[in-house]
Design a protein around this motif. Sequence first.
Motif, short mmCIF file in Angstrom:
data_model
loop_
_atom_site.label_atom_id
_atom_site.label_comp_id
_atom_site.label_asym_id
_atom_site.label_seq_id
_atom_site.Cartn_x
_atom_site.Cartn_y
_atom_site.Cartn_z
N LEU A 1 0.73 -1.28 0.10
CA LEU A 1 -0.04 -0.03 -0.05
C LEU A 1 0.70 1.43 -0.01
N ALA A 2 1.89 0.94 0.67
CA ALA A 2 2.86 2.39 0.99
C ALA A 2 3.50 2.76 -0.43
N MET A 3 3.70 1.65 -1.25
CA MET A 3 4.20 1.70 -2.86
C MET A 3 3.31 2.20 -3.74
N GLU A 4 1.83 1.96 -3.29
CA GLU A 4 1.07 2.57 -4.19
C GLU A 4 1.00 4.16 -3.87
N LEU A 5 1.03 4.49 -2.78
CA LEU A 5 1.02 5.96 -2.41
C LEU A 5 2.12 6.73 -3.00
N GLU A 6 3.38 5.79 -2.84
CA GLU A 6 4.59 6.55 -3.53
C GLU A 6 4.44 6.75 -4.98
N ASN A 7 3.95 5.77 -5.65
CA ASN A 7 3.58 5.94 -7.03
C ASN A 7 2.75 6.97 -7.34
N LEU A 8 1.71 7.26 -6.51
CA LEU A 8 0.74 8.39 -6.84
C LEU A 8 1.65 9.57 -6.48
N SER A 9 2.48 9.78 -5.42
CA SER A 9 3.19 10.84 -5.02
C SER A 9 3.94 11.26 -6.45
N PHE A 10 4.44 10.35 -7.05
CA PHE A 10 5.27 10.76 -8.20
C PHE A 10 4.82 11.28 -9.08
N PHE A 11 3.66 10.63 -9.58
CA PHE A 11 2.86 11.31 -10.86
C PHE A 11 2.11 12.68 -10.55
N ILE A 12 1.90 12.84 -9.31
CA ILE A 12 1.26 14.20 -8.85
C ILE A 12 1.89 15.28 -8.78
N GLN A 13 3.34 15.14 -8.81
CA GLN A 13 4.30 16.19 -8.53
C GLN A 13 4.09 17.16 -9.58
N PRO A 14 4.35 18.33 -9.11
CA PRO A 14 4.11 19.42 -10.33
C PRO A 14 5.28 19.71 -11.24
#
Lengths: 210, 210
Positions: free
Chosen positions: B197-210
């Motif tokens: 689950l943490a990895m899924e969040l990290e993945n999100l985190s990457f793709f939403i970066q400005p």
Amino acid sequence: MKKTDRPVIPRKAVYRLSVYLRCLQRLKANGLRTVSSEALARAAGVKPTQLRKDLTYFGQFGTRGLGYDVEQLSAMISDVLGTNSLQPVILVGVGNLGSALLSYQGFEPEGFEIVAAFDADIKRKRSTKLRQPLYDMEALPGFVKERGVKMAVLTVPVNVAQEVTNQLVASGISGIMNFAPIMLIVPEDVMVNNVNLAMELENLSFFIQP
Amino acid sequence: MKKTDRPVIPRKAVYRLSVYLRCLQRLKANGLRTVSSEALARAAGVKPTQLRKDLTYFGQFGTRGLGYDVEQLSAMISDVLGTNSLQPVILVGVGNLGSALLSYQGFEPEGFEIVAAFDADIKRKRSTKLRQPLYDMEALPGFVKERGVKMAVLTVPVNVAQEVTNQLVASGISGIMNFAPIMLIVPEDVMVNNVNLAMELENLSFFIQP
DNA sequence: AAATGTGAAGTTGTTCACAGCT
DNA sequence: AGCTGTGAACAACTTCACATTT
């Protein structure tokens, strides 16, 4: 202008970055200073060439003849993933799975903190003792703006998932980890990651059949 | 002899089968009898040709000029996925995430039942009130054999994950849903699905970066 | 000598275009 | 006429082979 100003990076490569980061953390804990692509790849369960190719999407980090500096590579991956600082996350939908995730303490060490929970019917949910404050949905836009929250965990029933998603998007959320079994429709600049545990079991079930 | 006697089917196609099944269930609930590949694909968030191609891996189920019979297609997918009958699953590692999943009630409706939990230290875990019986690890082989359990959810700490996996495999488990952030080493005929689950969040985190 | 970085080749998965049923 | 089923074209991803650097 396309969303992809970033040189096109395979989504899978980003997933593997997370895997590499975890491996590096273990290596660091074991006192290792440098690691070769071969060793790190073995730990991550991929081929060495894939690891090197993945890293080249982000730059050059190794030293030929030597390998990678564990500390430095960790730092660069954290930086790329944006997990250098603790990121606030909200959770919407305090049902069965929602409360389960709220009590899960595995996010903090990975750089994410669930800072608040939201639900349409907070009175009925009060029974559960939560570490996080629980708010009504109408408090959502204010909270998100004030705290600068970018990501949300969505654990509402499937029949309201799209509607709640619209509220999230309107409030300024740009990343959603979606546990509802439905393809959410979102604007191009919003990212959705679908997670479905039952589906993972189904997938297993298929592949282990005699 | 290769494991792949089954005509090689992309793993992703099997995932999508699960998605289609959920869409079909909603359509059925809405009283629809037949559905075109276009409509079903839209609901599932894929292209119609992909849906049709996915289905051809398993046979021909549509009627040209008409579409697919909702009931029949559901049945065939359930059958392919092996979720026609309730499958017993065990969970190993009753920590934070483990207990959370034990209290999650979303598996049963999808054809899976967590029938028992196992932990290395059952005394310390007795506090939590569980719906499922909690056993010591040494009861595992007997239980698995007796009940014919094929799948396990692994939620132990990462440092013992491989060791516990070996026990699972030795006991006859052939499918593991692994939440530990480590590549488990298993025999060829054992299937592992990694969920982080943490990895899924990290993945999100990457793709939403400005 | 050892190990990275990378263009090119190979593989896998997706989409197209249209033939073939109903 | 409408919609599925599918070989062929295309795109994405992975692996190879080797030039390059320390």
